[in-house]
Design a protein around this motif. Sequence first.
Motif, PDB file in Angstrom:
ATOM      1  N   THR A   1       0.891  -1.113   0.049  1.00 45.76           N
ATOM      2  CA  THR A   1       0.024   0.075  -0.200  1.00 45.76           C
ATOM      3  C   THR A   1       0.942   1.138   0.013  1.00 45.76           C
ATOM      4  N   THR A   2       2.109   1.124   0.222  1.00 49.11           N
ATOM      5  CA  THR A   2       3.078   2.539   0.177  1.00 49.11           C
ATOM      6  C   THR A   2       3.496   2.768  -1.278  1.00 49.11           C
ATOM      7  N   MET A   3       3.554   3.898  -1.757  1.00 48.28           N
ATOM      8  CA  MET A   3       4.020   4.300  -2.921  1.00 48.28           C
ATOM      9  C   MET A   3       5.374   4.186  -3.333  1.00 48.28           C
ATOM     10  N   TRP A   4       6.338   4.235  -2.237  1.00 49.16           N
ATOM     11  CA  TRP A   4       7.810   4.288  -2.646  1.00 49.16           C
ATOM     12  C   TRP A   4       8.528   3.325  -1.687  1.00 49.16           C
ATOM     13  N   ASN A   5       9.703   3.165  -2.102  1.00 51.88           N
ATOM     14  CA  ASN A   5      10.472   2.090  -1.266  1.00 51.88           C
ATOM     15  C   ASN A   5      11.062   3.167  -0.472  1.00 51.88           C
ATOM     16  N   PRO A   6      11.493   2.754   1.072  1.00 51.58           N
ATOM     17  CA  PRO A   6      12.136   3.515   1.917  1.00 51.58           C
ATOM     18  C   PRO A   6      13.626   3.959   1.155  1.00 51.58           C
TER      19      PRO A   6
ATOM     20  N   ASN B   1      23.785  13.290   5.592  1.00 57.78           N
ATOM     21  CA  ASN B   1      24.270  14.728   5.818  1.00 57.78           C
ATOM     22  C   ASN B   1      25.380  14.573   6.513  1.00 57.78           C
ATOM     23  N   ALA B   2      26.316  15.522   6.375  1.00 53.42           N
ATOM     24  CA  ALA B   2      27.604  15.577   7.109  1.00 53.42           C
ATOM     25  C   ALA B   2      27.918  16.868   7.606  1.00 53.42           C
ATOM     26  N   SER B   3      28.775  17.230   8.208  1.00 55.18           N
ATOM     27  CA  SER B   3      29.372  18.673   8.653  1.00 55.18           C
ATOM     28  C   SER B   3      30.391  18.621   9.301  1.00 55.18           C
TER      29      SER B   3
ATOM     30  N   ARG C   1      15.579  17.755  -1.664  1.00 57.01           N
ATOM     31  CA  ARG C   1      16.768  18.369  -1.984  1.00 57.01           C
ATOM     32  C   ARG C   1      17.951  17.685  -2.685  1.00 57.01           C
ATOM     33  N   PRO C   2      18.422  17.987  -3.639  1.00 58.01           N
ATOM     34  CA  PRO C   2      19.716  17.497  -4.283  1.00 58.01           C
ATOM     35  C   PRO C   2      20.747  17.751  -3.245  1.00 58.01           C
ATOM     36  N   ARG C   3      21.993  17.061  -3.626  1.00 58.93           N
ATOM     37  CA  ARG C   3      23.365  17.562  -2.772  1.00 58.93           C
ATOM     38  C   ARG C   3      23.346  18.980  -2.774  1.00 58.93           C
TER      39      ARG C   3
ATOM     40  N   PHE D   1      25.193  11.613  -0.937  1.00 66.37           N
ATOM     41  CA  PHE D   1      25.432  10.849  -1.915  1.00 66.37           C
ATOM     42  C   PHE D   1      24.457  11.219  -3.167  1.00 66.37           C
ATOM     43  N   ASP D   2      23.735  12.423  -3.109  1.00 66.64           N
ATOM     44  CA  ASP D   2      22.885  13.112  -3.925  1.00 66.64           C
ATOM     45  C   ASP D   2      21.908  12.114  -4.697  1.00 66.64           C
ATOM     46  N   ARG D   3      21.149  11.296  -3.607  1.00 62.38           N
ATOM     47  CA  ARG D   3      20.415  10.594  -3.715  1.00 62.38           C
ATOM     48  C   ARG D   3      18.822  11.163  -4.072  1.00 62.38           C
TER      49      ARG D   3
END
Length: 90
Positions: free
Chosen positions: A26-31, A36-38, A78-80, A60-62
């Motif tokens: 029933t869910t639309m997308w995979n997990p 994030n890093a600093s 958001r992209p990287r 990793f720009d997922r």
Amino acid sequence: MGGGLINANDPDSTYGRSLFDFKQRTTMWNPNFIVNASAGYSFAVGRAILRPQLYVDNVFDRKYLLKGAFFSGASVGRPRSLQFRVSIGT
């Protein structure tokens, strides 16, 4: 982790209720998993303290989708992105 939006499939009696029943039917997308890093450092320069800092969102720009808040629809994550900040203190 994951979008969480549901699709049009009706739930049935196979619905599990435990913590690890993810209801893939029933869910639309995979997990998804976003990293994030600093990093930062402090330098003494004379009587001042200089603090450069670097922040990286989505290392990793997922590509991923987010569930909308309340009544809004889904949105693209958001992209990287990089942010550099310098602060000067005494």
